[in-house]
Design a protein around this motif. Structure first.
Motif, PDB file in Angstrom:
ATOM      1  N   SER A 257       0.891  -1.124  -0.060  1.00  0.00           N
ATOM      2  CA  SER A 257      -0.181  -0.095  -0.059  1.00  0.00           C
ATOM      3  C   SER A 257       0.929   1.050  -0.015  1.00  0.00           C
ATOM      4  O   SER A 257       0.625   2.252  -0.786  1.00  0.00           O
ATOM      5  CB  SER A 257      -0.955  -0.051   1.303  1.00  0.00           C
ATOM      6  OG  SER A 257      -1.385   1.243   1.424  1.00  0.00           O
ATOM      7  N   ARG A 258       1.893   1.266   0.838  1.00  0.00           N
ATOM      8  CA  ARG A 258       3.014   2.438   0.825  1.00  0.00           C
ATOM      9  C   ARG A 258       3.619   2.566  -0.476  1.00  0.00           C
ATOM     10  O   ARG A 258       3.677   3.754  -0.940  1.00  0.00           O
ATOM     11  CB  ARG A 258       3.750   2.097   1.891  1.00  0.00           C
ATOM     12  CG  ARG A 258       4.668   3.458   2.359  1.00  0.00           C
ATOM     13  CD  ARG A 258       5.746   3.139   3.660  1.00  0.00           C
ATOM     14  NE  ARG A 258       4.956   2.647   4.860  1.00  0.00           N
ATOM     15  CZ  ARG A 258       5.350   1.574   5.268  1.00  0.00           C
ATOM     16  NH1 ARG A 258       6.237   0.654   5.079  1.00  0.00           N
ATOM     17  NH2 ARG A 258       4.497   1.114   6.397  1.00  0.00           N
ATOM     18  N   GLN A 260       2.272   1.581  -3.136  1.00  0.00           N
ATOM     19  CA  GLN A 260       1.362   2.380  -4.298  1.00  0.00           C
ATOM     20  C   GLN A 260       1.111   3.802  -4.021  1.00  0.00           C
ATOM     21  O   GLN A 260       0.953   4.449  -5.011  1.00  0.00           O
ATOM     22  CB  GLN A 260       0.108   1.553  -4.167  1.00  0.00           C
ATOM     23  CG  GLN A 260       0.113   0.012  -4.570  1.00  0.00           C
ATOM     24  CD  GLN A 260      -0.767  -0.868  -4.272  1.00  0.00           C
ATOM     25  OE1 GLN A 260      -1.694  -0.669  -3.398  1.00  0.00           O
ATOM     26  NE2 GLN A 260      -0.835  -2.092  -4.964  1.00  0.00           N
ATOM     27  N   HIS A 261       1.136   4.160  -2.971  1.00  0.00           N
ATOM     28  CA  HIS A 261       0.916   5.604  -2.575  1.00  0.00           C
ATOM     29  C   HIS A 261       1.998   6.444  -3.154  1.00  0.00           C
ATOM     30  O   HIS A 261       2.050   7.564  -3.327  1.00  0.00           O
ATOM     31  CB  HIS A 261       0.763   5.821  -1.059  1.00  0.00           C
ATOM     32  CG  HIS A 261      -0.696   5.445  -0.886  1.00  0.00           C
ATOM     33  ND1 HIS A 261      -0.927   4.611   0.155  1.00  0.00           N
ATOM     34  CD2 HIS A 261      -1.855   5.951  -1.119  1.00  0.00           C
ATOM     35  CE1 HIS A 261      -2.357   4.148   0.272  1.00  0.00           C
ATOM     36  NE2 HIS A 261      -2.883   5.345  -0.628  1.00  0.00           N
ATOM     37  N   GLU A 318      -5.555  -2.436  -3.011  1.00  0.00           N
ATOM     38  CA  GLU A 318      -4.282  -2.832  -2.853  1.00  0.00           C
ATOM     39  C   GLU A 318      -3.641  -4.155  -3.262  1.00  0.00           C
ATOM     40  O   GLU A 318      -2.737  -4.446  -3.477  1.00  0.00           O
ATOM     41  CB  GLU A 318      -4.254  -2.736  -1.363  1.00  0.00           C
ATOM     42  CG  GLU A 318      -4.399  -1.061  -0.745  1.00  0.00           C
ATOM     43  CD  GLU A 318      -4.784  -1.079   0.540  1.00  0.00           C
ATOM     44  OE1 GLU A 318      -4.532   0.082   1.202  1.00  0.00           O
ATOM     45  OE2 GLU A 318      -4.987  -2.088   1.384  1.00  0.00           O
TER      46      GLU A 318
END
Ligand code: URP
Ligand code: ZN
Ligand code: ZN
Length: 471
Positions: A257-258, A260-261, A318
């Motif tokens: 998730s990190r 992807q951000h 995600e």
């Protein structure tokens, strides 16, 4: 060529649902028609399938299966014949398996050998990823060749299983750099196998040898650490698209998730086993029973937050894909290899037949929408792996269709619904809502009325293009 009309159903795609009829001409979808409009266009289909009260969705795409995989001193129990037939029973019309290059092998020869094993055996269409287990000048050159000539556009590497499939960071980086140039997708088994082997040796030395120690020696930190490392290596390699396979742990999901951000090209899949099964209820069953559920990454504790987080990850994209990592081993003669030593239990479990059922149950439980079920199990795996005619119901696409009955239940178990070549079911006793009603593979009805109508050899090899999210 014969025409088939699937009428009266609700057609569900990744973006919505509507009442519509689906016209199939030969092996392709010809049209999606307003309900009852076929006659108005002068169409008299050869075959009519009544889907009243049912959902009509694209055939499932299972992007991670292992038929006849030599592993852990034995070979996975389903071959291309039995495994692809079980896939069809489960509403899956395309599987992606793996060709394996291990140390000392030639990549192209490994791929050619895999083609020989699968040719003429499959009941539904199939494709291959290539495992790269020995990075050198020849294998790097072969990776480019496979992308450009063979329709193999994804490569799996392993940070786990030292001495078998494992590659160190330098080798992984070199392969990633190659993929970055060719446009290929890198798939990663993200677990720190070197550290795991230390924990395994210590556990066995203490006498902790039951199946549950398989999970205790593969803690989530060693999944998330490897996930983090793979993401960093992919970034260094030019932001090569990276796909983390069989994700089981919250911490690892946080890494994805990190990334992807941060705008990195990182994708991930999970599998039904991580959404439903646990150490307490399965892996830690008394005696040697837990061996049925020894797989890697491992099942985790139900008292932690993994399952809740994985469902959330699926909702929020995600986690883009649900695959099964279907790698079945029988208890008799196979899992039994690890009696008294969990590290000798062949890693893997079967589930290719149950993914559509288990994830539809997530819709019933309110964990995801019907559209997201289609997206994660059919449409996204097709787009992720460049299966251009799969995963959607639209004119020109392959006529791979699943008619799903939401009004019936499915009882899973060795004496209930079970068509895999296993002597047990990973989901024994589960009774889920919904049922595979009719399955069509490239225009041919392969399952209907609880009867198998398909045939070995119907399934064809599909060449894949590049990942459709990046290219
Ligand atoms: O336990 C598993 N997952 N067996 C299959 C091989 C792999 O790592 O995917
Ligand atoms: Zn793996
Ligand atoms: Zn696998």
């Amino acid at each position: 060529m014969s025409t088939t009309l699937i009428q009266g159903g609700t057609v569900v795609s990744a973006i919505g649902r509507r009442e519509a009829d689906v016209l199939i001409d030969g092996e392709s979808i010809a049209a999606i028609l307003a309900p009852g409009h076929a006659a108005a266009y002068g169409i008299t289909p050869d075959v009519v399938i009544d889907a009243t009260g049912k959902y009509v969705v694209p055939g499932g795409v299972d992007a991670h299966v292992h038929m006849s995989l030599p592993f852990g001193g034995t070979v996975s129990a389903d071959d291309f014949d039995t495994g692809s037939r079980a896939a069809a029973w489960g509403g899956v019309t395309t599987i992606i398996d793996f060709a394996s290059q291990t140390v000392g092998l030639d990549v192209r020869e490994a791929l050619a050998a895999r083609h020989v094993e699968a040719a003429g055996e499959c009941h539904v269409d199939y494709a291959f990823h290539q495992i790269i287990g020995d990075v050198n000048e020849e294998s790097l050159e072969a990776m480019t060749y496979l992308v450009e000539n063979e329709g193999i556009t994804s490569f799996k590497m392993f940070m786990a299983y030292p001495g078998v499939f494992y590659s160190d960071d330098g080798k992984i980086l070199r392969a990633m750099q190659n993929a970055s140039e060719s446009g290929a997708l890198m798939m990663m088994h993200a677990e720190n196998g070197i550290a795991i082997d230390v924990l395994v040796a210590q556990s066995l030395a203490r006498g902790d040898s039951d199946p549950k120690y398989h999970s205790y020696t593969r803690p989530e930190e060693l999944e998330s650490e490897a996930t983090h490392r793979a993401i960093k290596l992919a970034r260094v390699a030019g932001n090569v698209p990276l796909y983390i396979v069989h994700m089981s742990a919250s911490e690892a999901l946080e890494e994805v998730s990190r990334a992807q951000h941060m705008g990195l090209n990182v994708f991930a899949e999970t599998c039904p086993q991580y959404l439903y099964l646990s150490i307490e209820d399965h892996l830690a069953q008394p005696g040697f029973e837990g061996a049925k559920w020894v797989c890697s990454t491992p099942l985790r504790s139900k008292h932690e937050h993994h399952q809740k987080d994985l469902w959330k990850g699926l909702r929020m994209n995600e986690l883009a894909v649900v695959s099964t990592d279907h790698c079945p081993f029988c208890m008799k003669d196979q899992k039994e290899l690890g009696i008294g030593d969990f590290s000798k239990i062949p890693n893997g479990m079967g589930g290719v037949e149950h993914r559509m059922e288990m994830i539809y149950q997530g819709v019933v439980m309110g964990e995801m929408t019907l559209e997201r079920w289609v997206e994660t199990c059919c449409t996204t795996p097709a787009r992720m792996f460049g299966l251009e005619k799969k995963g959607v119901l639209e004119p020109g696409a392959d006529a791979d269709v699943l008619v799903w009955d939401p009004n019936t239940k499915t009882k899973i178990g060795i004496n209930d619904k079970h068509h895999m070549a296993m002597d047990h079911s990973s989901y024994e006793g589960f009774e889920v809502d919904g049922k595979v009603d009719t399955v069509i593979s490239r225009g041919r009805v392969v399952v209907a009325n609880d009867t198998y109508l398909g045939a070995k050899g119907h399934g064809q090899f599909v060449k894949r293009s590049l990942n459709k999210y990046i290219h």
